[in-house]
Write an enzyme that holds these catalytic residues in place. Sequence first.
Site, PDB file in Angstrom:
ATOM      1  N   MET A  90       0.768  -1.368  -0.078  1.00  0.00           N
ATOM      2  CA  MET A  90       0.040   0.014   0.064  1.00  0.00           C
ATOM      3  C   MET A  90       0.801   1.295   0.012  1.00  0.00           C
ATOM      4  SD  MET A  90      -2.737  -1.546  -0.168  1.00  0.00           S
ATOM      5  CE  MET A  90      -4.203  -0.364   0.022  1.00  0.00           C
ATOM      6  N   LEU A  93       4.783   3.909  -5.590  1.00  0.00           N
ATOM      7  CA  LEU A  93       6.409   3.866  -5.779  1.00  0.00           C
ATOM      8  C   LEU A  93       6.609   4.961  -6.529  1.00  0.00           C
ATOM      9  CD1 LEU A  93       5.938   0.003  -6.844  1.00  0.00           C
ATOM     10  CD2 LEU A  93       7.247   0.812  -4.680  1.00  0.00           C
ATOM     11  N   ASN A 107       1.054  -5.988 -10.338  1.00  0.00           N
ATOM     12  CA  ASN A 107       0.343  -5.738  -9.248  1.00  0.00           C
ATOM     13  C   ASN A 107      -0.965  -6.462  -9.229  1.00  0.00           C
ATOM     14  OD1 ASN A 107      -0.759  -4.070  -6.744  1.00  0.00           O
ATOM     15  ND2 ASN A 107      -1.780  -2.850  -8.037  1.00  0.00           N
ATOM     16  N   HIS A 109      -5.039  -5.718  -8.235  1.00  0.00           N
ATOM     17  CA  HIS A 109      -5.881  -4.509  -7.670  1.00  0.00           C
ATOM     18  C   HIS A 109      -7.466  -4.978  -7.503  1.00  0.00           C
ATOM     19  CE1 HIS A 109      -7.338  -0.340  -6.815  1.00  0.00           C
ATOM     20  NE2 HIS A 109      -8.524  -0.497  -7.585  1.00  0.00           N
TER      21      HIS A 109
HETATM   22  C1  GAR Z   1      -5.997  -7.211  -1.907  1.00  0.00           C
HETATM   23  O1  GAR Z   1      -7.399  -7.229  -1.971  1.00  0.00           O
HETATM   24  C2  GAR Z   1      -5.406  -6.459  -2.899  1.00  0.00           C
HETATM   25  O2  GAR Z   1      -6.168  -6.540  -4.199  1.00  0.00           O
HETATM   26  C3  GAR Z   1      -5.364  -5.030  -2.302  1.00  0.00           C
HETATM   27  O3  GAR Z   1      -5.061  -5.477  -0.967  1.00  0.00           O
HETATM   28  C4  GAR Z   1      -5.777  -6.541  -0.638  1.00  0.00           C
HETATM   29  C5  GAR Z   1      -4.427  -7.375  -0.082  1.00  0.00           C
HETATM   30  O4  GAR Z   1      -4.923  -8.404   0.703  1.00  0.00           O
HETATM   31  N1  GAR Z   1      -4.701  -4.279  -2.989  1.00  0.00           N
HETATM   32  C6  GAR Z   1      -5.018  -2.821  -3.149  1.00  0.00           C
HETATM   33  O5  GAR Z   1      -5.825  -2.427  -2.788  1.00  0.00           O
HETATM   34  C7  GAR Z   1      -3.653  -2.221  -3.978  1.00  0.00           C
HETATM   35  N2  GAR Z   1      -4.204  -0.833  -4.089  1.00  0.00           N
HETATM   36  P1  GAR Z   1      -3.634  -9.553   1.246  1.00  0.00           P
HETATM   37  O6  GAR Z   1      -2.531  -8.933   2.034  1.00  0.00           O
HETATM   38  O7  GAR Z   1      -4.386 -10.487   2.119  1.00  0.00           O
HETATM   39  O8  GAR Z   1      -2.961 -10.225  -0.225  1.00  0.00           O
END
Ligand code: GAR
Length: 208
Positions: A90, A93, A107, A109
């Site tokens: 989060m 970069l 990535n 999303h």
């Molecule tokens: C996931 O849903 C991912 O897509 C999101 O954070 C979560 C991480 O879950 N990413 C974002 O929102 C990026 N902007 P995890 O730590 O259990 O893999």
Amino acid sequence: ALKIAVLASGSGSNLQSIIDAVERGSLKADIRLVLCNRSDAYALERAKNAGIPTTTILHADYKSRETFDAAMIEQLQAADVDLVVLAGFMRILTPLFIQTFAGRIINIHPALLPSFKGAHGITDAVKYGVTLAGCTVHFVDEIMDNGAIIAQAVVPFTSEEPVEVVQNRVLKLEHRIYPQVLQWISTGRVTLNGRKVFVQDIGLPKVP
Ligand code: GAR
């Protein structure tokens, strides 16, 4: 095997799905490093349980994004990775980071890009009132959530369902498509050409 580093900030369930795919033998990848920017990230425990080296680089210890990114670059280069895999990482970069690993950062999303960019993809989509939730795996370029799309998956939900239910449903989809995309990349099937991504033998059902 494809040498990867996974960058995570939180629970690391996507990291787990990659670890599981490697252990199952459905993905040939060498997870050389798990890098977290928070010491309480559960992703660190998951990595340790799987015997994967970890590094914690706390963004709060750095004066700027540039110096934070420089510290990460050093660790990633030392780990000699082919691909940087963002999995719930989060932090935004810097161009230096992106340029250092140009075309070699992906990535996931939790929304159907280009809709609902940013840190709250699912809640933003639910608030907007869409009826399909989904997730997107994409190459990372210098603009947040903007890079060329490799794969997307969708799942329906209804307005009666709480956001947590939608979140879980999307996360389950993520756990299917992220290891799948890594498998494509590890077998050399993914080509990036500007904004277009070509996946060899993607095997979609024939549509009229
Ligand atoms: C996931 O849903 C991912 O897509 C999101 O954070 C979560 C991480 O879950 N990413 C974002 O929102 C990026 N902007 P995890 O730590 O259990 O893999």
